[in-house]
Design an enzyme around this catalytic site. Structure first.
Site, mmCIF file in Angstrom:
data_model
loop_
_atom_site.group_PDB
_atom_site.id
_atom_site.type_symbol
_atom_site.label_atom_id
_atom_site.label_comp_id
_atom_site.label_asym_id
_atom_site.label_seq_id
_atom_site.Cartn_x
_atom_site.Cartn_y
_atom_site.Cartn_z
ATOM 1 N N ARG A 3 0.872 -1.178 0.000
ATOM 2 C CA ARG A 3 0.000 0.000 0.000
ATOM 3 C C ARG A 3 0.905 1.223 0.000
ATOM 4 N NH1 ARG A 3 2.599 1.615 3.657
ATOM 5 N NH2 ARG A 3 1.158 3.338 3.813
ATOM 6 N N GLY A 4 0.275 2.402 -0.119
ATOM 7 C CA GLY A 4 1.053 3.618 -0.280
ATOM 8 C C GLY A 4 1.124 3.926 -1.758
ATOM 9 N N ALA A 5 0.725 5.145 -2.137
ATOM 10 C CA ALA A 5 0.564 5.472 -3.553
ATOM 11 C C ALA A 5 1.800 5.148 -4.399
ATOM 12 C CB ALA A 5 0.146 6.940 -3.699
ATOM 13 N N ASP A 56 -2.283 10.468 -1.833
ATOM 14 C CA ASP A 56 -2.622 9.472 -2.856
ATOM 15 C C ASP A 56 -2.979 10.122 -4.183
ATOM 16 O OD1 ASP A 56 -3.285 8.284 -0.062
ATOM 17 O OD2 ASP A 56 -2.927 6.586 -1.408
ATOM 18 N N GLN A 104 -1.772 1.630 9.960
ATOM 19 C CA GLN A 104 -0.468 1.809 9.314
ATOM 20 C C GLN A 104 0.505 2.586 10.194
ATOM 21 O OE1 GLN A 104 -3.436 2.463 7.887
ATOM 22 N NE2 GLN A 104 -3.455 2.002 5.702
ATOM 23 N N ASN A 112 -5.774 12.084 0.785
ATOM 24 C CA ASN A 112 -4.858 11.223 1.529
ATOM 25 C C ASN A 112 -5.678 10.376 2.497
ATOM 26 O OD1 ASN A 112 -2.200 10.296 2.229
ATOM 27 N ND2 ASN A 112 -2.294 11.540 4.086
ATOM 28 N N LYS A 113 -5.013 9.500 3.193
ATOM 29 C CA LYS A 113 -5.641 8.564 4.145
ATOM 30 C C LYS A 113 -6.682 9.265 5.007
ATOM 31 C CE LYS A 113 -5.140 5.111 4.476
ATOM 32 N NZ LYS A 113 -6.107 4.266 3.725
#
Lengths: 352, 352
Positions: free
Chosen positions: A46-48, A242, A201, A252-253
């Site tokens: 995960r993570g853009a 993201d 996360q 973002n998250k």
């Protein structure tokens, strides 16, 4: 310790299984596009930026696996691979950016005489492109770190959300890359990490990364950040993203927006570490970016422990939109963009 | 279903064990002050009004247990009981308010001829006082509900944080009492419940209470509230409180402050259900109210599942301060106080 989120090994992709960190550290192997798409969807990776790199390797893997087929079968397989990867997660634009690059490379090596190059040669070109995207990502993160670390004073207590670290990228990290670069520059930096429900996360990945490197890190629940700001315990906020729209809105998250509003109230600078591949100039504003709703079991508890009352309805939006006017600056590999807006982002892309 | 958070049964206090809800529903028995203090500290019972009622019963239990001792031994035991209960948790003022009432009753029944009344007679008077505090709490919550429900429109989607329900009181609840009264008045109300890390009172207790009564409830993680407000999915916020200072600042469960700031930005009314026993006119402002820091294991995970990376530092403040200027109104048993400040709170106590 150098964290290799993704690595190429003996003709296949291996990715750290981020679902089981920090209690387990293991790599999982991937050999085709559909497997990589499942790994992205299930958040093994995960993570853009890391999603983008994984998707690029997914295309290369598919090409390698299909290289002994006819050119027609090979072509169809690559199309299917691109489609299945594009459908894995909707919000992070790096995924689509990386697939577009792979598609362009594919078109380039298949021309000017279509279907004359062999599938094997095309597959090697696509693998080289994926390796290139991976190496570039680390270089970009180091450049962002070099620009961004100047924004952090010696002694700064920096709040971050989710994980925008080495684990969210090919290495070094975006937001945590800025912090790593500040530490490398000799500054004393301490990090406050939101745990980041529901996938945790912050508690699992950001805390783990920073503990490995002896960077002081304090874990809090997401709802404590405002209290710490009010107490004067936070000097800056640095997060990843993201997708950024043309007007500078930051997706973002989930929870990032609340931090930005609170930081604004307390006059705490709010920085977004953002490679150019995360800026989507085709979307005018954040409200037009699709926000993924994930499975409600993530909110019901964590892993196999379900604590929510039976029968309750649940929502699980994975991202939110922070309006550009709450963003002190975007940190990119080409430099820092203060108070981002459409004009400044267009200038950024034009500049050398 | 009528939830009896605390009940008197065969000469002892029984309290629902709120640590194990909703997977288990069980009562634990209490026979003296020290046991009740431990139950409060370990959060078998929680919620400011419920803590006050529990503490009152703790004093009565100690008196009953010591009623066959000499008056000197009895007197010392009551003093020790008051002290151990006062030391159980620092933030909720109802605890100190209830202990003060019990002390005053003790002094009253021991006068005008000190030490002439028998321990047994004093113990009966203290038990009657505890029963009175318990019954009053329910009546107060119903009065708050009657005043507060007028603030909620038919169809309102109401965000709440933590649990200010029947489980936080002797019955009916403060914030959830307002919602129950609105539903009883024929309004269609739906609730959005923050899960409320780290103790998860929202996911475990608020969701459970409302599901029992078929009041629609949707669970979210704490970091989703801002996104839902930005999307226009929240019409009002109603929370409880552990202590309100003379200037109207509200101390409540960690995360409340962030909700108040976000509600203010989105022009969503922010209501605090607050019995008069929760208002502490001896403390001028919220910043002078002690904020409990609880054990860091609560943040490390939940129950026996620890997910945080080894070696990370942790903070665990249990409450935060919402400045009075972010509070649309306090809902009390004597009526609604809009935009609370010291003058309005002083008038409230003077009014009939």
């Amino acid at each position: 310790m150098n964290i290799e989120t993704l690595r190429w090994s003996e003709g296949r992709l291996e990715m750290i299984d981020q679902r089981v960190l920090p209690s387990q550290f293991r790599y999982l192997p991937y050999t085709n596009a559909a497997e990589v798409a499942t790994g992205i969807r299930d958040m093994v990776v995960r993570g853009a930026p890391a999603i983008g790199v994984a998707a690029a390797y997914g295309v290369a893997l598919e090409a390698l696996q299909q290289q002994h087929q006819t050119i027609e079968q090979f072509t169809q397989a690559i199309h299917r691979g691109l489609d299945v990867l594009a459908a894995s997660r909707p919000t992070a634009v790096n995924l689509f950016w990386a697939l577009k690059r792979m598609r362009q490379r594919w078109v380039a090596v298949s021309n000017p005489e279509p279907h004359t190059d062999s599938p094997a040669a095309i597959a090697q070109a696509l693998l080289a492109e994926a390796h290139g995207i991976c190496a570039e990502d680390i270089a970009i993160n180091r450049a962002m770190g070099a620009h961004g670390e100047k924004l952090l004073k010696n002694g700064a207590r920096v709040l971050t959300h989710c994980n925008a670290g080495a684990l969210a990228t090919a290495g070094h990290g975006t937001a945590l890359g800025v912090i790593r670069s500040a530490v490398a520059a000799g500054k004393k930096i301490s990090v406050i990490a939101d745990e980041t429900r529901p996938f945790l996360q912050g508690a699992r990945l950001t805390a783990w990364e920073l503990v490995q490197e002896n960077i002081p890190v304090t874990l809090i629940t997401d709802n404590m950040a405002g209290h710490l700001m009010a107490q004067g315990d936070i000097d800056a906020v640095v997060v990843g993203t993201d997708r950024v729209s043309a007007n500078g809105d930051v997706v973002n998250k989930i929870g990032t927006y609340m931090l930005a509003v609170l930081a604004h109230r307390h006059r705490i600078p709010f920085y977004v570490a953002c490679p150019l591949s995360t800026i989507d100039m085709t979307i005018l504003s954040g409200k037009d970016i699709p926000i993924e709703e994930r499975h409600i079991d993530e909110v019901r508890g964590f892993r196999n422990l379900h604590w929510a009352a039976e029968g309750v309805a649940i929502r699980n939006p994975a991202f939110d939109v922070t309006p550009a006017d709450l963003v002190t600056a975007l940190i990119t590999e080409k430099g820092v963009v203060s108070q981002p807006n459409e004009q400044r982002l267009r200038e950024l892309f034009r500049s050398n």
